[in-house]
Write an enzyme that holds these catalytic residues in place. Structure first.
Site, PDB file in Angstrom:
ATOM      1  N   HIS A 173      50.101 -46.982 -18.628  1.00 27.19           N
ATOM      2  CA  HIS A 173      51.133 -47.899 -19.130  1.00 27.19           C
ATOM      3  C   HIS A 173      52.484 -47.191 -19.193  1.00 27.19           C
ATOM      4  CE1 HIS A 173      53.452 -50.389 -21.872  1.00 27.19           C
ATOM      5  NE2 HIS A 173      52.739 -51.379 -21.388  1.00 27.19           N
ATOM      6  N   SER A 189      57.746 -59.127 -20.635  1.00 30.10           N
ATOM      7  CA  SER A 189      58.427 -60.296 -21.205  1.00 30.10           C
ATOM      8  C   SER A 189      57.799 -61.629 -20.778  1.00 30.10           C
ATOM      9  CB  SER A 189      59.916 -60.271 -20.848  1.00 30.10           C
ATOM     10  OG  SER A 189      60.513 -59.076 -21.319  1.00 30.10           O
ATOM     11  N   GLU A 221      54.622 -46.959 -21.429  1.00 30.20           N
ATOM     12  CA  GLU A 221      54.908 -46.174 -22.641  1.00 30.20           C
ATOM     13  C   GLU A 221      54.143 -44.857 -22.652  1.00 30.20           C
ATOM     14  OE1 GLU A 221      54.133 -49.563 -25.091  1.00 30.20           O
ATOM     15  OE2 GLU A 221      55.912 -50.468 -24.192  1.00 30.20           O
ATOM     16  N   GLY A 280      52.589 -58.313 -23.703  1.00 29.02           N
ATOM     17  CA  GLY A 280      52.769 -57.457 -24.876  1.00 29.02           C
ATOM     18  C   GLY A 280      52.990 -58.289 -26.126  1.00 29.02           C
ATOM     19  N   GLY A 281      54.238 -58.389 -26.538  1.00 33.18           N
ATOM     20  CA  GLY A 281      54.597 -59.032 -27.807  1.00 33.18           C
ATOM     21  C   GLY A 281      53.989 -60.414 -28.014  1.00 33.18           C
ATOM     22  N   TRP A 284      48.137 -55.105 -27.253  1.00 30.56           N
ATOM     23  CA  TRP A 284      48.667 -55.120 -28.629  1.00 30.56           C
ATOM     24  C   TRP A 284      49.491 -53.872 -28.953  1.00 30.56           C
ATOM     25  CZ3 TRP A 284      45.211 -57.617 -32.978  1.00 30.56           C
ATOM     26  CH2 TRP A 284      45.111 -58.991 -32.713  1.00 30.56           C
ATOM     27  N   LYS A 285      49.476 -52.895 -28.060  1.00 29.54           N
ATOM     28  CA  LYS A 285      50.191 -51.634 -28.327  1.00 29.54           C
ATOM     29  C   LYS A 285      49.782 -51.123 -29.719  1.00 29.54           C
ATOM     30  CE  LYS A 285      53.613 -53.170 -25.083  1.00 29.54           C
ATOM     31  NZ  LYS A 285      54.964 -53.109 -24.546  1.00 29.54           N
ATOM     32  N   GLU A 293      54.327 -53.677 -13.831  1.00 25.14           N
ATOM     33  CA  GLU A 293      55.168 -53.847 -15.012  1.00 25.14           C
ATOM     34  C   GLU A 293      56.513 -53.170 -14.755  1.00 25.14           C
ATOM     35  OE1 GLU A 293      52.633 -54.860 -18.725  1.00 25.14           O
ATOM     36  OE2 GLU A 293      53.025 -52.727 -18.687  1.00 25.14           O
TER      37      GLU A 293
HETATM   38  P1  13P Z   1      56.194 -57.336 -23.455  1.00 26.40           P
HETATM   39  O1  13P Z   1      55.381 -58.555 -23.027  1.00 26.40           O
HETATM   40  O2  13P Z   1      56.364 -57.235 -24.933  1.00 26.40           O
HETATM   41  O3  13P Z   1      57.459 -57.221 -22.663  1.00 26.40           O
HETATM   42  O4  13P Z   1      55.304 -56.054 -23.059  1.00 26.40           O
HETATM   43  C1  13P Z   1      54.779 -55.971 -21.792  1.00 26.40           C
HETATM   44  C2  13P Z   1      53.805 -54.862 -21.748  1.00 26.40           C
HETATM   45  O5  13P Z   1      54.155 -53.705 -21.854  1.00 26.40           O
HETATM   46  C3  13P Z   1      52.379 -55.209 -21.594  1.00 26.40           C
HETATM   47  O6  13P Z   1      51.616 -54.087 -21.298  1.00 26.40           O
END
Ligand code: 13P
Length: 234
Positions: A85, A196, A87, A217-218, A8-9, A154
């Site tokens: 991760h 993605s 980020e 992620g999203g 979920w970031k 990733e």
């Molecule tokens: P997205 O699915 O939004 O590209 O993010 C991937 C992610 O960073 C999952 O850890």
């Protein structure tokens, strides 16, 4: 059986998580479903999904204001944590060395670390994709793995960008990771693909050899987006 993990970031609320847990309650699946949420949402209970954190400290306890230890995450009932991760590597300067220490802390606390590796766009363009992936696996995994770990590939250039590598690129990356894991005595470690992933591409991606699940992620934030991913594979 696959592992479907959401990240979920820095999004959502406890109410969103309670709603997600309710929405997933009656989903028929043999897949393992994990949601890695902000620390403030850990402790929400669910029968059929496990919760995880998105990072842990390298330290067990002490004067480290703002840090949260793996032991504290485990204390909430969480079973997993993401480490390394993209980020965290990008915005917090986390190196393979730091990620390895975090993975070791997670294992010591009884958590399953989801250890992320992947190349940036610059590294990809410089032809270093395979080198970065292999060194990421070799350097981010602790020497003595006394518990379960998961690796996530990733491609950093594809995260949140709506971009995905070709099936051949994913297959090559996952084969390299599986071979490297085998070389260090960790045969059978699940390897997830992330970047993605959505309902429309999840089944195809998970049909690629050595892809044991996805890190989303999203598309993990809303039941309408996440459920089709969970139910896209047996
Ligand atoms: P997205 O699915 O939004 O590209 O993010 C991937 C992610 O960073 C999952 O850890």
């Amino acid at each position: 059986m696959k592992i479907i993990a959401g990240n979920w970031k820095m999004n959502g609320s406890r109410e969103n998580l309670v709603n997600m847990v309710a929405a997933l309650q009656n989903i028929e699946t043999e897949n393992t479903v994990v949601l890695c949420v902000p620390y403030t949402m850990l402790g929400v209970t669910s029968d059929n999904i496990a919760l995880g954190a998105q990072d842990v400290s390298t330290h067990d306890h002490g004067a480290y204001t703002g840090e949260v230890s793996a032991q504290m995450v485990a204390d909430t009932g969480a079973k997993y944590t993401i480490v390394g991760h993209s980020e965290r590597r990008q915005y917090h300067g986390e190196t393979n060395d730091i990620v390895r220490q975090k993975a070791a802390s997670a294992l010591a606390a009884g958590l399953t670390p989801i250890i992320c590796v992947g190349e940036t766009m610059d590294e990809k363009q410089a032809g270093k994709t395979m080198e970065i992936i292999e060194s990421g696996v070799r350097e981010s995994i602790p020497n003595d793995v006394n518990g379960k770990i998961i690796v996530a590939y990733e491609p950093r250039w594809a995260i949140g960008a709506g971009l995905t590598p070709t099936d051949e690129e994913i297959a090559a990356a996952h084969k390299l990771i599986a071979d490297t894991l085998s070389d260090i005595g960790l045969d059978g470690t699940p390897v997830l693909y992330g970047a993605s992933v959505k309902g429309s591409n999840a089944a195809q991606i998970m049909s690629i050899p050595n892809v044991d699940g996805v890190l989303v992620g999203g598309a993990s934030l809303k039941p309408d987006d996440f459920i089709p991913i969970i139910t896209s594979v047996k």
